[in-house]
Motif scaffolding. Structure first.
Motif, PDB file in Angstrom:
ATOM      1  N   SER A  79       0.812  -1.224   0.000  1.00 17.73           N
ATOM      2  CA  SER A  79       0.000   0.000   0.000  1.00 17.73           C
ATOM      3  C   SER A  79       0.841   1.268   0.000  1.00 17.73           C
ATOM      4  N   ASP A  80       2.162   1.142   0.256  1.00 16.08           N
ATOM      5  CA  ASP A  80       3.033   2.314   0.234  1.00 16.08           C
ATOM      6  C   ASP A  80       3.409   2.731  -1.193  1.00 16.08           C
ATOM      7  N   ARG A  81       3.115   1.884  -2.192  1.00 17.87           N
ATOM      8  CA  ARG A  81       3.500   2.160  -3.576  1.00 17.87           C
ATOM      9  C   ARG A  81       2.379   2.898  -4.311  1.00 17.87           C
ATOM     10  N   ASP A  82       2.732   3.577  -5.384  1.00 15.35           N
ATOM     11  CA  ASP A  82       1.708   4.239  -6.188  1.00 15.35           C
ATOM     12  C   ASP A  82       1.016   3.214  -7.089  1.00 15.35           C
ATOM     13  N   ASP A  83      -0.007   3.646  -7.811  1.00 16.29           N
ATOM     14  CA  ASP A  83      -0.825   2.735  -8.604  1.00 16.29           C
ATOM     15  C   ASP A  83      -0.019   1.998  -9.671  1.00 16.29           C
ATOM     16  N   VAL A  84       0.917   2.707 -10.304  1.00 15.05           N
ATOM     17  CA  VAL A  84       1.722   2.082 -11.352  1.00 15.05           C
ATOM     18  C   VAL A  84       2.572   0.957 -10.776  1.00 15.05           C
ATOM     19  N   ALA A  85       3.226   1.230  -9.663  1.00 14.42           N
ATOM     20  CA  ALA A  85       4.068   0.216  -9.023  1.00 14.42           C
ATOM     21  C   ALA A  85       3.231  -0.967  -8.542  1.00 14.42           C
ATOM     22  N   GLN A  86       2.043  -0.683  -7.998  1.00 20.96           N
ATOM     23  CA  GLN A  86       1.186  -1.761  -7.526  1.00 20.96           C
ATOM     24  C   GLN A  86       0.787  -2.696  -8.658  1.00 20.96           C
ATOM     25  N   ARG A 100      -7.611 -20.123  -7.417  1.00 19.43           N
ATOM     26  CA  ARG A 100      -6.959 -18.895  -6.954  1.00 19.43           C
ATOM     27  C   ARG A 100      -7.974 -17.825  -6.601  1.00 19.43           C
ATOM     28  N   ALA A 101      -7.666 -17.080  -5.537  1.00 23.84           N
ATOM     29  CA  ALA A 101      -8.454 -15.904  -5.169  1.00 23.84           C
ATOM     30  C   ALA A 101      -7.523 -14.701  -5.114  1.00 23.84           C
ATOM     31  N   ASP A 102      -8.006 -13.560  -5.533  1.00 24.96           N
ATOM     32  CA  ASP A 102      -7.229 -12.326  -5.599  1.00 24.96           C
ATOM     33  C   ASP A 102      -7.555 -11.458  -4.391  1.00 24.96           C
ATOM     34  N   ARG A 103      -6.514 -11.080  -3.640  1.00 23.43           N
ATOM     35  CA  ARG A 103      -6.704 -10.180  -2.502  1.00 23.43           C
ATOM     36  C   ARG A 103      -5.942  -8.867  -2.693  1.00 23.43           C
ATOM     37  N   GLY A 104      -5.668  -8.505  -3.943  1.00 19.89           N
ATOM     38  CA  GLY A 104      -4.969  -7.262  -4.195  1.00 19.89           C
ATOM     39  C   GLY A 104      -3.483  -7.390  -3.988  1.00 19.89           C
ATOM     40  N   VAL A 155       2.506  -3.356 -11.328  1.00 25.02           N
ATOM     41  CA  VAL A 155       3.681  -4.163 -11.651  1.00 25.02           C
ATOM     42  C   VAL A 155       3.863  -5.272 -10.620  1.00 25.02           C
ATOM     43  N   LEU A 156       3.701  -4.929  -9.354  1.00 21.58           N
ATOM     44  CA  LEU A 156       3.891  -5.906  -8.276  1.00 21.58           C
ATOM     45  C   LEU A 156       2.869  -7.033  -8.369  1.00 21.58           C
ATOM     46  N   ARG A 157       1.618  -6.696  -8.679  1.00 24.53           N
ATOM     47  CA  ARG A 157       0.588  -7.724  -8.799  1.00 24.53           C
ATOM     48  C   ARG A 157       0.918  -8.708  -9.912  1.00 24.53           C
ATOM     49  N   ALA A 171      15.146  -4.683 -10.341  1.00 27.68           N
ATOM     50  CA  ALA A 171      14.006  -3.793 -10.120  1.00 27.68           C
ATOM     51  C   ALA A 171      14.435  -2.527  -9.378  1.00 27.68           C
ATOM     52  N   SER A 172      13.688  -1.465  -9.583  1.00 25.06           N
ATOM     53  CA  SER A 172      13.929  -0.215  -8.860  1.00 25.06           C
ATOM     54  C   SER A 172      13.539  -0.379  -7.403  1.00 25.06           C
ATOM     55  N   SER A 173      13.923   0.568  -6.587  1.00 27.89           N
ATOM     56  CA  SER A 173      13.618   0.490  -5.159  1.00 27.89           C
ATOM     57  C   SER A 173      12.117   0.494  -4.890  1.00 27.89           C
ATOM     58  N   THR A 174      11.339   1.163  -5.750  1.00 29.69           N
ATOM     59  CA  THR A 174       9.885   1.227  -5.555  1.00 29.69           C
ATOM     60  C   THR A 174       9.179  -0.022  -6.052  1.00 29.69           C
ATOM     61  N   ALA A 175       9.899  -0.906  -6.737  1.00 37.14           N
ATOM     62  CA  ALA A 175       9.274  -2.107  -7.291  1.00 37.14           C
ATOM     63  C   ALA A 175       9.828  -3.387  -6.682  1.00 37.14           C
ATOM     64  N   GLN A 176      10.571  -3.265  -5.581  1.00 39.50           N
ATOM     65  CA  GLN A 176      11.098  -4.447  -4.914  1.00 39.50           C
ATOM     66  C   GLN A 176       9.959  -5.289  -4.324  1.00 39.50           C
ATOM     67  N   ILE A 177      10.144  -6.599  -4.308  1.00 36.69           N
ATOM     68  CA  ILE A 177       9.134  -7.508  -3.762  1.00 36.69           C
ATOM     69  C   ILE A 177       9.748  -8.333  -2.640  1.00 36.69           C
TER      70      ILE A 177
END
Length: 274
Positions: free
Chosen positions: A18-25, A52-56, A27-29, A91-97
Motif C-alpha cells: 500500500s506504500d506504492r503508487d498505482d503504477v508500481a502496484q 486462486r483468489a485475488d486479494r490485491g 507491476v507488483l501484482r 528492479a527499482s527500489s519502488t518495485a522491490q518484492i
C-alpha cells in the motif's frame, strides 16, 4: 454452498504494498502472480489442481489435497527465493518484492458467490497477518518469511524430508485479534517470538529446583539452612515462594502436583523455624 473439502492452503503477501503508487502496484501484482505460477509449476502442481483468489496485495491458492505438500514446500524454499533474487536485482527500489508466506491445510467450502469459507482458512489468514511474521520478514535477506501450520508441520515438516529440513523450522505463537495461534516459522525467530510449548525451555529456573543445588542467598548464605544434610531447603527471594514450579501465596494448607520430603512446617508462631 459446496461441501467442505480438504485442501492445501497457500498464501503469499507483498510487504508494504500500500506504500506504492498505482503504477508500481500494478507491476507488483503481475509479478506476484508470475512468481506464484512458476513456483507451483516447479512443485509439479498443475493449474487444474488449483483454485486462486485475488486479494490485491496477496494471492490465495487452494490446492488439491492430492498434490505433494513436500514438493510445494521445497519449491517455496528454493525456487521462490531464486525468483525474488532474480527480479529484485534488476528492479527499482519502488518495485522491490518481499513476501510473507503461509502453508496450511484444512477444509474449505465455496459459497454461492464464489467466496471461500472455513475456519482453517481463517486461521491461515491470521498467520499471514500476524505481527511476528511481519517482523521475521524484516530480517530475511532472501525476501521471504514462511511459516506453516501445526498440521503441515506434523504431517510433513517434522519428518525431515529432503529439501525440507525440520531443524530449520521453529515453533512460534502468532498473536491476532482472536487470540494466540501456534505455527512453525522457517528460519530465525524474532526476539521474544519463540514458543517452547510444553518443554519448559526458556523459562527462568526455580531456585533449588535444578540439580545444581539451591541458589545462594545474601552474602552467599543458603536460605533454609543449606549444608544441614538431608533436611528440606526452601528458597525465599523476591516475590512469593515457589515449590517445584508452583506458586504458593496466602494461606495454603496443601501442596499438590509434587513431592515434599523431610520435616516440613509451614505457618506456626513467630520465632519458629521452617
Amino acid at each position: 454452498m459446496t461441501d467442505p473439502v480438504s485442501r492445501t492452503i497457500l498464501l503469499l503477501d507483498i510487504e508494504k504494498y500500500s506504500d506504492r503508487d498505482d503504477v508500481a502496484q500494478a507491476v507488483l501484482r503481475r509479478k506476484l502472480y508470475d512468481i506464484a505460477d512458476r513456483t507451483l509449476e516447479a512443485a509439479g502442481i498443475e493449474e487444474t489442481l488449483r483454485l486462486r483468489a485475488d486479494r490485491g496485495d496477496s494471492v490465495m491458492e487452494l490446492i488439491d489435497a492430492g498434490a505433494s505438500v513436500r514438493a510445494l514446500l521445497r519449491a517455496l524454499l528454493t525456487e521462490l527465493p531464486a525468483q525474488l533474487h532474480e527480479y529484485n536485482r534488476m528492479a527499482s527500489s519502488t518495485a522491490q518484492i518481499r513476501l510473507r508466506g503461509v502453508v496450511a491445510s484444512g477444509y474449505v467450502a465455496v459459497d454461492g458467490h464464489g467466496g471461500w469459507v472455513g475456519s482453517d482458512l481463517n486461521d491461515a489468514c491470521r498467520l499471514l497477518d500476524a505481527q511476528l511474521l511481519r517482523e521475521a520478514l524484516r530480517g530475511r535477506p532472501d525476501g521471504l518469511a514462511l511459516c506453516v501450520s501445526e498440521g503441515v508441520h506434523a504431517g510433513i515438516v517434522r519428518h525431515d524430508h529432503a529439501g525440507v529440513r525440520a531443524a530449520d523450522f521453529h515453533p512460534v505463537t502468532m498473536t491476532g485479534k482472536n487470540g494466540p495461534l501456534r505455527a512453525w516459522l522457517h528460519g530465525p525467530v524474532p526476539p521474544g517470538g519463540e514458543d517452547h510449548g510444553d518443554t519448559g525451555a526458556g523459562e527462568a529456573p526455580v531456585p533449588g529446583s535444578s540439580g545444581d543445588g539451591p541458589a545462594p542467598g545474601p552474602q552467599g548464605a543458603v536460605p533454609g539452612g543449606a549444608g544441614t544434610g538431608g533436611g528440606s531447603v526452601f528458597n525465599f527471594g523476591s516475590g512469593g515462594p515457589r515449590f517445584g514450579g508452583s506458586l504458593v501465596g496466602g494461606d495454603q494448607h496443601g501442596v499438590s502436583g509434587g513431592r515434599v520430603t523431610g520435616d516440613v512446617r509451614l505457618g506456626g508462631t513467630a520465632g519458629e523455624g521452617v
